[in-house]
Scaffold this motif. Structure first.
Motif, PDB file in Angstrom:
ATOM      1  N   UNK A  28       0.826  -1.205   0.000  1.00 18.55           N
ATOM      2  CA  UNK A  28       0.000   0.000   0.000  1.00 18.55           C
ATOM      3  C   UNK A  28       0.862   1.257   0.000  1.00 18.55           C
ATOM      4  N   UNK A  29       1.910   1.278   0.831  1.00 21.81           N
ATOM      5  CA  UNK A  29       2.804   2.429   0.878  1.00 21.81           C
ATOM      6  C   UNK A  29       3.544   2.621  -0.450  1.00 21.81           C
ATOM      7  N   UNK A  30       3.911   1.530  -1.088  1.00 21.24           N
ATOM      8  CA  UNK A  30       4.592   1.629  -2.387  1.00 21.24           C
ATOM      9  C   UNK A  30       3.667   2.239  -3.431  1.00 21.24           C
ATOM     10  N   UNK A  31       2.409   1.870  -3.419  1.00 24.53           N
ATOM     11  CA  UNK A  31       1.447   2.418  -4.372  1.00 24.53           C
ATOM     12  C   UNK A  31       1.267   3.912  -4.145  1.00 24.53           C
ATOM     13  N   UNK A  79       2.649   5.972 -15.865  1.00 25.72           N
ATOM     14  CA  UNK A  79       2.829   4.598 -15.382  1.00 25.72           C
ATOM     15  C   UNK A  79       3.120   4.562 -13.888  1.00 25.72           C
ATOM     16  N   UNK A  80       3.801   5.564 -13.365  1.00 24.43           N
ATOM     17  CA  UNK A  80       4.040   5.596 -11.923  1.00 24.43           C
ATOM     18  C   UNK A  80       2.760   5.859 -11.142  1.00 24.43           C
ATOM     19  N   UNK A  81       1.831   6.596 -11.722  1.00 13.67           N
ATOM     20  CA  UNK A  81       0.571   6.890 -11.039  1.00 13.67           C
ATOM     21  C   UNK A  81      -0.342   5.670 -11.006  1.00 13.67           C
ATOM     22  N   UNK A  82      -0.351   4.899 -12.092  1.00 14.55           N
ATOM     23  CA  UNK A  82      -1.208   3.708 -12.170  1.00 14.55           C
ATOM     24  C   UNK A  82      -0.687   2.669 -11.176  1.00 14.55           C
ATOM     25  N   UNK A  88       4.934   0.375 -12.326  1.00 18.29           N
ATOM     26  CA  UNK A  88       5.942   1.156 -11.618  1.00 18.29           C
ATOM     27  C   UNK A  88       7.338   0.886 -12.170  1.00 18.29           C
ATOM     28  N   UNK A  89       7.627  -0.351 -12.469  1.00 13.53           N
ATOM     29  CA  UNK A  89       8.928  -0.691 -13.051  1.00 13.53           C
ATOM     30  C   UNK A  89       9.079  -0.025 -14.409  1.00 13.53           C
TER      31      UNK A  89
END
Length: 142
Positions: A28-31, A79-82, A88-89
């Motif tokens: 969750x924190x990573x998202x 892509x980082x937002x999704x 994320x990669x």
């Protein structure tokens, strides 16, 4: 359509495997963190776009490099937002590609008439010097 289904399958497979190893809270924190990073990149995208436009106007980069730099930055931020580990990669890889290309363009200038901050030979002490030519209004003929 088939590529989207394959991507969706890989996203779910990778996300489930990684999140089962990391745990729910860290996932969750990573998202949340990756979404904030993507949003901040989008907010600062205007500055990057202006720098790239000035580089094109002074022939430091060509139009193909301009398009590639801006599209990678834009899609990488999206892509980082999704949410998802695969997106994320991909977003981080696209951002690293943009940073690498900007670093190369900054220190390997394409043309010699580049007069922006992209030129490493730019001297900051001459930034406030104005070069003028004074033309006399003396119209008397001798």
């Amino acid at each position: 359509m088939i590529y989207f289904l394959i991507y969706l399958f890989l996203e779910v497979l990778i996300s489930v495997n990684i999140s089962s190893v990391l745990g729910g809270l860290i996932t969750f924190l990573e998202i949340i963190v990756s979404a904030f990073i993507g949003i901040s990149i989008l907010i600062n995208f205007r500055k990057t776009l202006v720098e790239n436009m000035s580089a094109v106007s002074y022939n430091c980069i060509d139009l193909e490099q301009f398009q590639r730099l801006n599209l990678f930055a834009l899609f990488g931020a999206i892509f980082l937002i999704v949410p998802g580990f695969l997106t994320d990669i991909l977003g981080v890889v696209m951002q690293c590609t943009v940073l690498t290309a900007m670093f190369v363009n900054r220190y390997h200038v394409k043309s010699d008439n580049c007069k922006t901050t992209f030129n490493k030979n730019y001297d900051k002490k001459d930034a406030d010097v104005i070069d003028v030519e004074i033309i006399s209004n003396d119209t008397s003929i001798k």
